[in-house]
Scaffold this motif. Sequence first.
Motif, PDB file in Angstrom:
ATOM      1  N   THR A  30       0.833  -1.197   0.000  1.00  0.00           N
ATOM      2  CA  THR A  30       0.000   0.000   0.000  1.00  0.00           C
ATOM      3  C   THR A  30       0.870   1.251   0.000  1.00  0.00           C
ATOM      4  OG1 THR A  30      -0.091   0.193   2.406  1.00  0.00           O
ATOM      5  CG2 THR A  30      -1.711  -1.263   1.350  1.00  0.00           C
ATOM      6  N   VAL A  31       0.253   2.388  -0.271  1.00  0.00           N
ATOM      7  CA  VAL A  31       0.979   3.667  -0.231  1.00  0.00           C
ATOM      8  C   VAL A  31       1.563   3.888   1.157  1.00  0.00           C
ATOM      9  CG1 VAL A  31       0.721   6.168  -0.369  1.00  0.00           C
ATOM     10  CG2 VAL A  31      -0.359   4.712  -2.094  1.00  0.00           C
ATOM     11  N   GLU A  32       0.788   3.602   2.186  1.00  0.00           N
ATOM     12  CA  GLU A  32       1.259   3.811   3.553  1.00  0.00           C
ATOM     13  C   GLU A  32       2.434   2.892   3.880  1.00  0.00           C
ATOM     14  OE1 GLU A  32      -1.891   3.388   2.615  1.00  0.00           O
ATOM     15  OE2 GLU A  32      -2.533   5.484   2.880  1.00  0.00           O
ATOM     16  N   GLN A  33       2.354   1.660   3.441  1.00  0.00           N
ATOM     17  CA  GLN A  33       3.464   0.725   3.674  1.00  0.00           C
ATOM     18  C   GLN A  33       4.730   1.178   2.948  1.00  0.00           C
ATOM     19  OE1 GLN A  33       1.737  -2.969   2.373  1.00  0.00           O
ATOM     20  NE2 GLN A  33       0.818  -3.421   4.371  1.00  0.00           N
ATOM     21  N   THR A  92       1.489   1.728  -6.222  1.00  0.00           N
ATOM     22  CA  THR A  92       1.455   2.334  -4.892  1.00  0.00           C
ATOM     23  C   THR A  92       2.806   2.970  -4.531  1.00  0.00           C
ATOM     24  OG1 THR A  92       1.885   0.135  -3.965  1.00  0.00           O
ATOM     25  CG2 THR A  92      -0.401   0.892  -3.995  1.00  0.00           C
ATOM     26  N   PHE A  93       3.899   2.439  -5.107  1.00  0.00           N
ATOM     27  CA  PHE A  93       5.199   3.088  -4.924  1.00  0.00           C
ATOM     28  C   PHE A  93       5.170   4.505  -5.472  1.00  0.00           C
ATOM     29  CE2 PHE A  93       9.135   4.293  -7.135  1.00  0.00           C
ATOM     30  CZ  PHE A  93      10.029   4.365  -6.066  1.00  0.00           C
ATOM     31  N   LEU A  94       4.643   4.662  -6.702  1.00  0.00           N
ATOM     32  CA  LEU A  94       4.533   5.999  -7.284  1.00  0.00           C
ATOM     33  C   LEU A  94       3.599   6.873  -6.448  1.00  0.00           C
ATOM     34  CD1 LEU A  94       4.290   5.186 -11.108  1.00  0.00           C
ATOM     35  CD2 LEU A  94       6.239   6.179  -9.889  1.00  0.00           C
ATOM     36  N   GLY A  95       2.594   6.268  -5.862  1.00  0.00           N
ATOM     37  CA  GLY A  95       1.696   7.029  -5.010  1.00  0.00           C
ATOM     38  C   GLY A  95       2.368   7.503  -3.732  1.00  0.00           C
ATOM     39  N   ALA A  96       3.388   6.778  -3.293  1.00  0.00           N
ATOM     40  CA  ALA A  96       4.139   7.191  -2.111  1.00  0.00           C
ATOM     41  C   ALA A  96       5.204   8.208  -2.446  1.00  0.00           C
ATOM     42  CB  ALA A  96       4.781   5.973  -1.451  1.00  0.00           C
TER      43      ALA A  96
END
Length: 415
Positions: free
Chosen positions: A14-17, A78-82
Amino acid sequence: MRSAEGSSAPGPRTVEQWRAYLADYSADILRVAEDGEPSGVSDEQRAAGWLGYEGASAEQLAELEQRLGTRLPPSYRTFLGASDGWLHLSSFMWEMRTAGTVAWQTETDAGLHGFSDGAEKAILERALLISAHGDEQYWLLDPEDVSENEEWAAYLWASWIPGLGERHASFAELVLAERASFEQLAGYDGRGVHPEGVEEFLAQGRAQALRGEAEQAIDSFARAAVKGAGAGMYLKTILSAFLDLRSVHHEIRNQVLGHDHVVAEVGADLVLAEAVPLYLRRTVEEHEQYGRGAGIAGGDYLTRLVPELSFSVQESKSVEESRNEWFERAAAHVSPTLPEPPAFQQALDRARVLVALDRADEAWSVIEAAVPHWHSGNPNRIAPVVLLTDPLLRHVITPDRARLVVTTLRGLNDA
């Protein structure tokens, strides 16, 4: 193509992770970095302990997927989202592409077109290029090798790897593998990322080695080396010499002689008495077998340890004459012996006499009986290296016998 692998893929999802993982990874990189490293990092990024940027918005990700004509695999999306891009995601990958620059490999100037044949060529021609600048390295995702949880297989292409590198089940798994590689390289340089527990690994390895558990000891020493222990690197290399002397030649050159902290930790005298003779033996044997070897310059590593080995070679001399002169000088500066326990020393003396009488098998029987009585008060001596370096005895020690030496219980004290 859909693969069954990766149904419970490891790594951030996930983005949070990803934010938590990347913050921890950034802290590790910055903590062990030498002055001026890593390059290209702004003062703001250093102060924040974050080697990335703001995450890509939902709109930016949607635009990227529309441009590519496909939905991105979850762990990369999700990496790009982080963080929309990243600096120094591994020791050799300095910058990742952003949502605005990710592209199919064939639409970039990466120069990988037709690099391989067959299956690898097909992967290259359909791969998504997600990396920007690296040390002759590219990171690729394969849209036709998809797991049950929609992850794409990930590859690392590097100029020093023939063809594509190891297949990873997802982008997240590739990041995990490269982080482990970063920790290993930093540890091998004496900058352990997580040095806690290093003494326990060293003690465990020494005990295993003397019990004859060679493979287990090598693993323990390798773990200590990753944590920055020069002694771990040295003991792993020396013990490995008994299991495969051929490959250890390169380990001695690169992992012992090439690292000042290893020599400093175990002592130059011990290195000169054990590692250097092993290195010289294998260098000569490789030259005799293949017509090549370290030549005069194996010297670059040794002259830092023994400045007397640095000398000019007259142009009138042949390469062979120059090499022989260099090895003669090297041998003259290597400590010929180390103190051995009395019972073992007597066995060595007796074995040398038997070898001179052309009774090699009897010499081995004497040595074999004495191995359990070998011990040393130096914690960085864990095996009788003299058996591999002595001009007479080393011809008695076949590969099977060398293995037997380090898989035999040692340390029986005769006092």
